[in-house]
Scaffold this active site. Sequence first.
Site, PDB file in Angstrom:
ATOM      1  N   ASN A 166      -3.357  16.220  32.278  1.00 12.28           N
ATOM      2  CA  ASN A 166      -1.856  15.776  32.651  1.00 12.28           C
ATOM      3  C   ASN A 166      -0.966  16.479  31.948  1.00 12.28           C
ATOM      4  O   ASN A 166      -1.245  16.774  30.731  1.00 12.28           O
ATOM      5  CB  ASN A 166      -1.647  14.444  32.637  1.00 12.28           C
ATOM      6  N   ARG A 171      -8.321  13.572  38.029  1.00 12.38           N
ATOM      7  CA  ARG A 171      -8.982  14.485  36.950  1.00 12.38           C
ATOM      8  C   ARG A 171     -10.134  14.479  36.849  1.00 12.38           C
ATOM      9  O   ARG A 171     -11.152  15.366  36.798  1.00 12.38           O
ATOM     10  CB  ARG A 171      -8.285  14.139  35.441  1.00 12.38           C
TER      11      ARG A 171
END
Length: 766
Positions: A36, A18
């Site tokens: 996520n 990320r």
Amino acid sequence: MVKARILVEGIVQGVGFRPTVYRLAKKSNLPGYVRNLGNIVEIVLEGNTPAIEKFVKNLKSRAPPISKISSLKVEWLDNEESYLDFEIRESSSDFSGSSVIPSDVATCAACLEELHQENNRRYHYPFTACADCGPRFTVIQSVPYDRERTSMETFPLCPSCEKEYRDVENRRYHAEATCCSECGPSVFLYKEQKLEVDNPVKKAAQLLDKGKILAIKGIGGTHLVCNVNQEDVVIEMRKRLGRFNQPFACMSPDLKTVQTFAQVSKLEQKALESRRRPIVVLKKSENYDFAPSVAPDLHNIGIMLAYSGLHHLLFSHSSQPAYIMTSANLPGEPMLIHNHEIMENLEGVADYFLLHDREIINRCDDSVVRFRGDDMAFIRRSRGYAPEPYDLSSLTQDLTVLALGPEIDVTFSLLKQGRCYLSQHIGDTTKYATYLYLQEAIEYLLDITKTETVDMVACDLHPQFFTTQLAEKLSEKFSCPVLPVQHHHAHAAALSVDVNESEMICIAADGVGYGADGSAWGGEILYTNEDSYQRLGSLMPQKMAGGDLCTRYPARMLYSMLENQYSEADLYELMVNNYKEYFPRGKPEIDILKQQLDREFNVGITSSTGRVLDAISTSLHICGERTYEGECAMKLESVAFYGEEKFQIPFEIKKDQGRYVLDTSVLLKGVMDKIQAGEMKKNIAFAAQKSLSHGLAALAIKSADKKGLEVIGGSGGVFYNEAISLAIKNYVETRGYKFVQHQSSCAGDGSVSLGQAAIAAYKYGK
């Protein structure tokens, strides 16, 4: 302006994915978000089409080093929502893909540097970790992979760690295992009770140097540890643990130290120093001087480098070149992971206990690899690799299969959406605790991959295996069929997946596998073509008087294999005069064995390569009793390693019931002739291995010619033997055929479940 939704599957959680996306999006001036989503990563971007396409291309090439993108799908959106900036959003569990949590990773260089910096707040803190390293699979409870769903949940971050955790430019951004001495797990030293010492790790090193035996809890389990240079201590540990001859794996601090006692090739060095940190089986060097009982009667030794902060600290307080670092469990039992169980079960085994208070969610044994020339083979694929999936998408996209493997060296596999997740090493399911562990591990993997239903359960053909019985129970639970798979066919299918060859001749050589005719197979030449196989050749079926007793005491095998090579009187005299010590009851047992063979009472049949190697080992007085798996064959290999090619031992191929058969009795008689001629033991061992190798290769070539094929493969535990592997490879290739063997899967039973899943996919996936 357009909008795109990108769904990324693979190893993309817990690897710094990320923040990489965030930095790339900011650099590209693309607003949106990343989060996520279940067990995948969702990216939404707003911008012009060329900029988004360039972002996707850059993401594929600049993904974090421990990530692995298996699928990246772009959906072009038509909605009114607009974004002012790019952000990392909170995780959601609204979506399920086929991604999985990454395996555990060795401590990275940056964290190691901090570990040894006196002015660093993580100085000598054994649990230091970041987004690039540390535990993953062993600490995660569920997905999405966030701290509150790991065993780190019980350790709230201190302000300093919280700041790093929230800083997207920091390498500890959302590193779920991050912590420090103020907020993270602690390590303790126990005897009967917790000992009040300033530095438990330093004290542990001092105790090891004094000859004490310690149980040390690590990332995925517990090791039993002692000094490699004190023979009396090593022998004592063997007694306490009940492993009287099996070689112990060892751990060293760094490559330079390993090179003082072992030979290390460039490829072996790469494996040793990789972030996966497997045990690598290395040849002992001339300077090797460990205690004889560390790896008795072998020319090689299993070595791994320190892979956790705790290990590095242990060596920083000691000048030892290595410690024995073996799994702290009784033979056949699963590794111990809970502190109270460790102290209860290892009472009287360990003198001291170095434990910590972070819970281990998933056991995970150390992985073991070995090189055969330039080819790496997995002996055990576990920590650092499991449960990383294999790509079977070319076989099926929709079929969900749970494959349970064999019975002893068990792993299981879950095939879902074209990806086959191979479990960590489970072990011997004839032990009840391990059987329970198998069921727990299955439930965990089903849960973490969000698998609610299974289309098929695959298992071994043997009707009495505990895994076969479990398959029946699971088929009832999921209301799905059971697919029994012949053991060696599964070996060949695993190899087929590994090397991407759907049609080949496979030499399947191991100790035993339940044959289609009900006998014990183990030296087979199979034609395999996706979901089917034909047995085109084998080693000569031999009698096993007393059944499994022959695997423990191979002199029984020696007798039966030579039965048609000597007169009855001469063979009896040979056995009584030369091999009586290998029968627990001496001459009376030989008398009973003779009667068993005469009456064919309690006599099984086997074509096992392992039993032939055992018999050769016993004939040369190398090993007369197998106390651990493969012992006689491994010791034979070590004697042969020092041998020279002074002569040849002939082999003979016949045809029996439509298949080619290698007469192993003739080969063994050749060994006996060289013994009687006074040839050196090491040279006979060398010649015997080579003769068996060439015999198997010749069988395979005859079968390849019959089928008009050019690809010949090797699978089964015998292909861990470097000399045999290379001899077969050379024989096959010099005659113009292509030879393939396992690269990223186990040659032994550890990949049988992968083969079972592949066969199910071949049969029903399309």
